[in-house]
Design a protein around this motif. Structure first.
Motif, PDB file in Angstrom:
ATOM      1  N   ALA A 379       1.024  -1.297  -0.047  1.00 49.74           N
ATOM      2  CA  ALA A 379       0.067   0.124  -0.098  1.00 49.74           C
ATOM      3  C   ALA A 379       1.031   0.982  -0.050  1.00 49.74           C
ATOM      4  O   ALA A 379       0.561   2.227  -0.780  1.00 49.74           O
ATOM      5  CB  ALA A 379      -1.037   0.006   1.168  1.00 49.74           C
ATOM      6  N   VAL A 380       1.807   1.292   0.782  1.00 54.05           N
ATOM      7  CA  VAL A 380       2.777   2.324   0.855  1.00 54.05           C
ATOM      8  C   VAL A 380       3.512   2.658  -0.202  1.00 54.05           C
ATOM      9  O   VAL A 380       3.779   3.803  -0.646  1.00 54.05           O
ATOM     10  CB  VAL A 380       3.616   2.551   2.214  1.00 54.05           C
ATOM     11  N   ARG A 381       3.880   1.689  -0.778  1.00 51.54           N
ATOM     12  CA  ARG A 381       4.836   1.449  -2.136  1.00 51.54           C
ATOM     13  C   ARG A 381       4.046   2.304  -3.279  1.00 51.54           C
ATOM     14  O   ARG A 381       4.393   3.058  -4.145  1.00 51.54           O
ATOM     15  CB  ARG A 381       5.158  -0.001  -2.357  1.00 51.54           C
ATOM     16  N   SER A 382       2.589   1.920  -3.325  1.00 53.64           N
ATOM     17  CA  SER A 382       1.664   2.582  -4.485  1.00 53.64           C
ATOM     18  C   SER A 382       1.600   4.061  -3.932  1.00 53.64           C
ATOM     19  O   SER A 382       1.327   4.787  -4.977  1.00 53.64           O
ATOM     20  CB  SER A 382       0.267   1.567  -4.294  1.00 53.64           C
ATOM     21  N   LEU A 383       1.321   4.298  -2.693  1.00 53.19           N
ATOM     22  CA  LEU A 383       0.949   5.627  -2.407  1.00 53.19           C
ATOM     23  C   LEU A 383       2.088   6.651  -2.699  1.00 53.19           C
ATOM     24  O   LEU A 383       1.927   7.916  -3.142  1.00 53.19           O
ATOM     25  CB  LEU A 383       0.888   5.901  -0.830  1.00 53.19           C
ATOM     26  N   VAL A 384       3.241   6.313  -2.559  1.00 50.94           N
ATOM     27  CA  VAL A 384       4.456   7.064  -2.846  1.00 50.94           C
ATOM     28  C   VAL A 384       4.819   6.915  -4.099  1.00 50.94           C
ATOM     29  O   VAL A 384       6.030   7.678  -4.501  1.00 50.94           O
ATOM     30  CB  VAL A 384       5.754   6.871  -1.860  1.00 50.94           C
ATOM     31  N   THR A 385       4.284   6.205  -5.026  1.00 47.79           N
ATOM     32  CA  THR A 385       4.812   6.032  -6.506  1.00 47.79           C
ATOM     33  C   THR A 385       3.541   6.453  -7.343  1.00 47.79           C
ATOM     34  O   THR A 385       3.495   7.708  -7.662  1.00 47.79           O
ATOM     35  CB  THR A 385       5.300   4.864  -6.862  1.00 47.79           C
ATOM     36  N   THR A 386       2.986   5.411  -7.780  1.00 45.35           N
ATOM     37  CA  THR A 386       1.755   5.637  -8.842  1.00 45.35           C
ATOM     38  C   THR A 386       0.567   6.211  -8.160  1.00 45.35           C
ATOM     39  O   THR A 386      -0.479   6.544  -8.851  1.00 45.35           O
ATOM     40  CB  THR A 386       1.465   4.441  -9.600  1.00 45.35           C
ATOM     41  N   GLY A 387       0.231   5.940  -6.914  1.00 49.98           N
ATOM     42  CA  GLY A 387      -0.897   6.257  -6.211  1.00 49.98           C
ATOM     43  C   GLY A 387      -1.877   5.115  -6.087  1.00 49.98           C
ATOM     44  O   GLY A 387      -1.456   4.142  -6.844  1.00 49.98           O
ATOM     45  N   ILE A 388      -2.647   5.067  -4.948  1.00 43.54           N
ATOM     46  CA  ILE A 388      -3.261   3.795  -4.516  1.00 43.54           C
ATOM     47  C   ILE A 388      -4.389   3.330  -5.728  1.00 43.54           C
ATOM     48  O   ILE A 388      -4.747   2.264  -5.911  1.00 43.54           O
ATOM     49  CB  ILE A 388      -3.841   3.976  -3.130  1.00 43.54           C
ATOM     50  N   GLN A 389      -4.840   4.338  -6.431  1.00 42.47           N
ATOM     51  CA  GLN A 389      -6.183   4.178  -7.142  1.00 42.47           C
ATOM     52  C   GLN A 389      -5.767   3.405  -8.450  1.00 42.47           C
ATOM     53  O   GLN A 389      -6.501   2.506  -8.903  1.00 42.47           O
ATOM     54  CB  GLN A 389      -6.981   5.286  -7.596  1.00 42.47           C
ATOM     55  N   LYS A 390      -4.493   3.625  -8.986  1.00 46.11           N
ATOM     56  CA  LYS A 390      -4.400   2.872 -10.189  1.00 46.11           C
ATOM     57  C   LYS A 390      -4.263   1.493 -10.118  1.00 46.11           C
ATOM     58  O   LYS A 390      -5.410   0.602 -10.873  1.00 46.11           O
ATOM     59  CB  LYS A 390      -2.988   3.213 -10.746  1.00 46.11           C
ATOM     60  N   GLY A 391      -3.681   0.822  -8.952  1.00 47.87           N
ATOM     61  CA  GLY A 391      -3.708  -0.760  -8.926  1.00 47.87           C
ATOM     62  C   GLY A 391      -5.407  -1.092  -8.231  1.00 47.87           C
ATOM     63  O   GLY A 391      -5.709  -2.147  -8.830  1.00 47.87           O
TER      64      GLY A 391
END
Length: 438
Positions: A379-391
């Motif tokens: 979750a944190v990896r998505s938040l600081v890179t592409t954003g949570i919504q994409k995946g």
């Protein structure tokens, strides 16, 4: 609107369904069909499910999934998960694969102590109560010998009984604070049985204690109950690797590590963020708790109390970068069982434990902590890179299409269409309408 009903629990299952369908729903026929649709086809299995709780009329299904490739202390696991939320299993699996190639997860059980309390009121001289407790403590322990005998043979039992004076909080309030070791059992029934006997013995002995006045003899037991706050039933899980191994197409390794640590630090400092941060951790933990037949309400309550133990609600996970090494870890209280309760009754619970190689309670603690850590990393990896919504929205796409009534061929075509496009409710609805109009 339905009206009150007398003796509902005494009605047969069919009668319960008839009453609910007739009195509480707009289409009784459809309601009956729906409830029966979710019955198990094997009457013996359905009866087993019916007897788990009271007033059962059907089964409520959750998807039962598996997240593979978890390397925990050099042992490979596929982790069963029961959850309804899209992207949780995919995120956990992705994190598991990422850390599989970087040494996996390292775990350690820091303690297994569980807690129960006898809450009582005493309005008298404190030194008299202390002397009384010191004299009666051995009798408290011997009074539960028949209850603890079996547990003690396996290496568990009562760890300690301590008298606590809490009159600064409530006038006259005291407690017996009791700690236990329950091994592979969650131990709720064992602990509560011991506590109720402690309370009975306490009252009886107080009545015969010569140093007490008449008023002091009348100790008032308010309640005897285990606590789901178990800060000494604690497990730690950790991952680490050189920062250079964190790079991806989304972000350079150094920048990713720095932003990841900052994101965790924000969750440690800011309760609004911490609640959502920890909710993501519990996505992973709760899914395994449910799959293995444990009590997710107890786990949730204990975990969130632990997150606020310093006086402010904070992150359960921690991250650092030191000397070029990225470290990410969690310490979390988990009171679990692998024997008793549903673990020996529910067919899928038994299967889940078999998939996990029939773990002890300690091993299950470690597996669940890893599931929470993996989920948080993803979750944190998505938040600081592409954003949570994409995946998340990609995983949610099928749910959206099902809600819109898409056919199988339409779903296949739109899954392909949205592979490189932003997914929103509006964009999916528009794309489906265009496809149907062709």
């Amino acid at each position: 609107m339905n009206t009150p009903v007398e003796g509902f629990s005494k009605l047969s299952k069919t009668q319960k369904i008839d009453w609910i369908a007739t009195n509480c729903t707009k289409d009784p026929k459809q309601t009956k069909m729906l409830l029966q649709q979710y019955w198990n086809s094997d009457p013996r299995v359905q009866q087993l499910h019916d007897e788990f709780i009271e007033n059962t009329i059907s089964n409520y299904y959750l998807p039962f999934a598996v997240a593979p490739n978890f390397l925990i202390n050099d042992r490979l696991y596929a982790i069963p998960m029961a959850i309804e939320e899209s992207s949780v299993v995919a995120a956990a699996s992705k994190a598991a694969k990422f850390w599989l190639e970087r040494g996996g997860f390292k775990t350690e059980v820091l303690g297994t102590e569980k807690v129960g309390q006898v809450h009582f009121m005493y309005r008298g001289e404190q030194n008299k109560l202390t002397d009384f407790f010191n004299s009666v403590r051995p009798k408290l322990i011997t009074s539960v010998a028949s209850i603890t005998q079996s547990m003690e043979k396996r290496g568990g039992g009562i760890n300690d009984i301590v008298l606590r004076n809490l009159t600064d909080k409530i006038e006259g309030y005291h407690q017996l604070h009791c700690t236990f070791e329950t091994l592979d059992a969650m131990g709720a029934n064992f602990i509560n049985s011991c506590l109720e006997q402690f309370a009975k013995t306490l009252k009886e002995e107080a009545q015969n204690h010569k140093a007490f006045t008449k008023e002091e003899k009348n100790i008032e037991v308010v309640m005897s109950i285990l606590s789901n706050y178990v800060p000494n039933c604690l497990v730690r899980a950790e991952v680490s690797c050189p920062v250079s191994e964190l790079g991806s197409d989304d972000m350079p390794a150094d920048e990713f590590a720095q932003k990841f640590v900052q994101a965790v630090n924000i969750a440690k400092a800011e309760p609004y963020r911490a609640v959502t941060h920890n909710k993501g951790i519990m996505n992973g933990i709760d899914a395994v708790v449910l799959a293995t037949g444990n009590d997710f309400r107890a786990v949730e309550a204990g975990v969130h109390a632990f997150a606020a133990k310093e006086g402010q609600y904070s992150s359960l996970t921690h991250a650092t970068v030191e000397d070029g090494i990225f470290r990410f870890w969690i310490e979390v209280p988990l009171a679990l069982g692998t024997v008793g309760g549903l673990t020996s009754l529910h067919p899928l619970v038994k299967l889940a434990l078999e998939i996990l190689q029939n773990p002890s309670a300690k091993e299950l603690m470690q597996i669940m902590a890893v599931a929470g850590l993996a989920q948080n990393f993803a979750a944190v990896r998505s938040l600081v890179t592409t954003g949570i919504q994409k995946g998340h929205m990609k995983m949610h796409l099928l749910n959206m299409l099902n809600q819109l009534g898409a056919t199988e061929s339409e779903k296949q075509e739109l899954v392909t269409y949205f592979k490189d496009k932003t997914i929103t409710n509006a964009s999916v609805k528009e794309a489906l309408e265009q496809l149907k109009s062709m």
